[in-house]
Structures are given as structure tokens and as C-alpha cells.
Design a protein around this motif. Structure first.
Motif, short mmCIF file in Angstrom:
data_model
loop_
_atom_site.label_atom_id
_atom_site.label_comp_id
_atom_site.label_asym_id
_atom_site.label_seq_id
_atom_site.Cartn_x
_atom_site.Cartn_y
_atom_site.Cartn_z
N GLN A 119 0.83 -1.20 0.00
CA GLN A 119 0.00 0.00 0.00
C GLN A 119 0.87 1.25 0.00
OE1 GLN A 119 -2.92 0.86 -0.54
NE2 GLN A 119 -3.32 2.81 0.48
N VAL A 120 1.91 1.27 0.82
CA VAL A 120 2.79 2.44 0.87
C VAL A 120 3.52 2.62 -0.46
CG1 VAL A 120 4.80 3.45 2.00
CG2 VAL A 120 3.06 2.32 3.37
N LEU B 192 -7.21 3.63 -1.96
CA LEU B 192 -6.94 3.57 -0.53
C LEU B 192 -7.29 2.18 0.01
CD1 LEU B 192 -8.24 6.95 0.95
CD2 LEU B 192 -5.91 6.09 1.02
N ALA B 193 -6.40 1.65 0.82
CA ALA B 193 -6.67 0.40 1.52
C ALA B 193 -6.29 0.61 2.98
CB ALA B 193 -5.87 -0.75 0.91
N ASP C 117 -1.38 9.48 5.17
CA ASP C 117 -0.98 9.04 6.50
C ASP C 117 -1.56 7.65 6.73
OD1 ASP C 117 -0.59 8.60 9.26
OD2 ASP C 117 -0.69 10.74 9.69
N ASP C 118 -0.68 6.67 6.94
CA ASP C 118 -1.16 5.30 7.12
C ASP C 118 -1.63 5.02 8.54
OD1 ASP C 118 1.19 5.08 8.59
OD2 ASP C 118 1.83 3.20 7.64
N GLN D 37 4.18 8.49 6.42
CA GLN D 37 3.48 9.50 5.63
C GLN D 37 4.17 9.64 4.28
OE1 GLN D 37 3.56 13.13 7.99
NE2 GLN D 37 1.55 12.71 8.85
N ILE D 38 3.37 9.90 3.23
CA ILE D 38 3.87 10.33 1.94
C ILE D 38 3.35 11.74 1.74
CG2 ILE D 38 4.07 9.82 -0.51
CD1 ILE D 38 5.16 7.62 1.24
N VAL D 39 4.25 12.68 1.48
CA VAL D 39 3.90 14.10 1.44
C VAL D 39 4.29 14.68 0.10
CG1 VAL D 39 4.20 16.33 2.58
CG2 VAL D 39 4.32 14.24 3.93
#
Length: 240
Positions: free
Chosen positions: A42-43, A74-75, A107-108, A113-115
Motif C-alpha cells: 500500500q505504501v 486507498l486500503a 498518513d497510514d 506519511q507520503i507528502v
């Protein structure tokens, strides 16, 4: 019951218990391992989605496309607009130009986080960040060019297990100012919770560190080049 019979019974019970425990341990480890694999996938998918978002924002800001939509699957976790950060350019004559932008953040909920902010894609794991994709700034050239994507939009988040769209709408592009580092001390200042990551990028771009904290990175242009700052205003819409 004979001693032999008792021994065989005890052996059978011990084997049965051992098998039961082994199956239980394997089941737990297997479930945990599968969850870890799914989380990593997912990430990784989100990293790719944010790189596509960057390409689409480029189309909107540079190619004058009216809008571009990026599909995100999204998962778990959330995607939304975060608190504003600031990209400032200033000189010792007191001239300062400030550009505000809201980062797009995945934000998982587990420390990752991926920004996407100001043209850069950043990954943060438990507070430690790395820049996956750099902004399209030319700080080593003369003139140096800084085009900052200024994201606007409603500050909200979408989450769950669903498909969503991050839609970038073109809202304008303008020249903000020119700064001559040959005659003035020109500083690039990034005010962000990920200032350390920005500091590493500015350092690698050849700027000299003036100060660096958890919230603010200040780096000086010393090449004698002129730095031109432009702002591309992009409205971000989250659609579920």
C-alpha cells in the motif's frame, strides 16, 4: 492400563499438543507477515500515485492544462491537505517574498506519511524523512529558477478502503520577483515540519546552511547568480 499403554497415550497427547501449538504459531506469524506485506504494498502504491500526481501538477502548471485527476486506491489510511508550509526568498535589503502552500499528505496511521509539497515528494517513517522526488528548481544555474506550487483547497481528509481522486485545477501562474546574489545575500527559507529533509536538498543543490531546526531551514545562495521566483497556484480537490 499397562505401562506401555500409558506411555503411548502420553506420547500421543504430547504430539497432539505440539502440532496444535505449531499450527497456532504458524497461523499467527502467517497473518502478521501477510499484513506486513499488504502494508508495504500500500505504501509503495501510494509513492507511485504521488509521483503521478506530481506529473499531473506539472501538466497543469507548465502545459496550461485546465485540470488533471489522479486516482488513488486507498486500503486504509487517509489522504488530505495538511497545515500550510512556507517557501520564502529574502535578501539583505529587506526584500522578502513568501509563498504559502498546503501539502497533500497520505498518513497510514502507523507512523508512515507520503507528502507532496511545493513540488517535492517526501516519505516520512517514524519521524525520519527522505525526499523521493525533488522539486523542479534550478538553483545551480544563472539565472536560478524556483517555481513553487502553491496548493489551495479545503483542509480535509478522506480515508477507508475506497478509490478517490485528487484533482488539480489550474488557478494562475505569476512571476514573484528576482533576487541578485551577486550584490545581496539571498536566502532560501523553508518553514515546514520536514525542514531537515528540505535542508538536505538545499545543501546538495549547493547552497550554504545558515540555520536548521525541526521547523525551519535557511540556506544562502553564494554562486553570484540571480534567483527568479515564480508561483503556480493550483487548487486541490479531493473527490470520493
Amino acid at each position: 492400563m499397562s505401562d506401555r499403554g500409558q506411555s503411548e497415550t502420553i506420547s500421543f497427547v504430547m504430539v497432539f499438543v505440539l502440532i496444535t501449538l505449531t499450527v497456532g504459531v504458524v497461523s499467527v506469524v502467517g497473518v502478521d507477515g501477510l499484513q506486513n506485506v499488504r502494508h508495504a504494498e500500500q505504501v509503495n502504491n501510494m509513492e507511485r500515485a504521488f509521483e503521478i500526481l506530481d506529473d499531473n501538477v506539472e501538466d497543469v502548471s507548465r502545459e496550461a492544462a485546465p485540470s488533471r485527476a489522479t486516482e488513488i486506491k486507498l486500503a486504509g489510511g487517509t489522504v488530505g491537505l495538511g497545515d500550510p508550509i512556507w517557501i520564502n526568498v529574502t535578501d539583505n535589503a529587506g526584500t522578502t517574498t513568501k509563498v504559502k502552500t498546503k501539502p497533500v499528505i497520505y498518513d497510514d496511521g502507523e507512523g508512515t506519511q507520503i507528502v507532496y509539497a511545493a513540488g517535492a515528494v517526501i516519505r516520512v517513517d517514524d519521524g525520519n524523512g527522505v525526499m523521493l522526488s525533488e522539486p523542479s528548481w534550478l538553483l545551480g544555474a544563472d539565472p536560478g529558477l524556483m517555481q513553487v506550487y502553491s496548493f489551495t483547497g479545503e483542509r480535509r481528509s478522506l480515508g477507508g478502503s475506497t478509490n478517490m481522486l485528487v484533482v488539480a485545477h489550474r488557478r494562475g501562474h505569476r512571476y514573484e520577483g528576482s533576487f541578485d546574489s551577486g550584490t545581496d545575500d539571498v536566502d532560501v527559507v523553508v518553514k515546514s515540519p520536514r525542514a531537515e529533509v528540505w535542508g538536505r536538498y538545499l545543501d546538495e543543490a549547493g547552497l550554504n546552511q545558515q540555520s536548521l531546526t525541526d521547523e525551519k531551514a535557511t540556506y544562502r545562495v553564494t554562486s553570484g547568480a540571480t534567483v527568479r521566483l515564480t508561483k503556480a497556484v493550483v487548487r486541490i480537490e479531493l473527490v470520493q
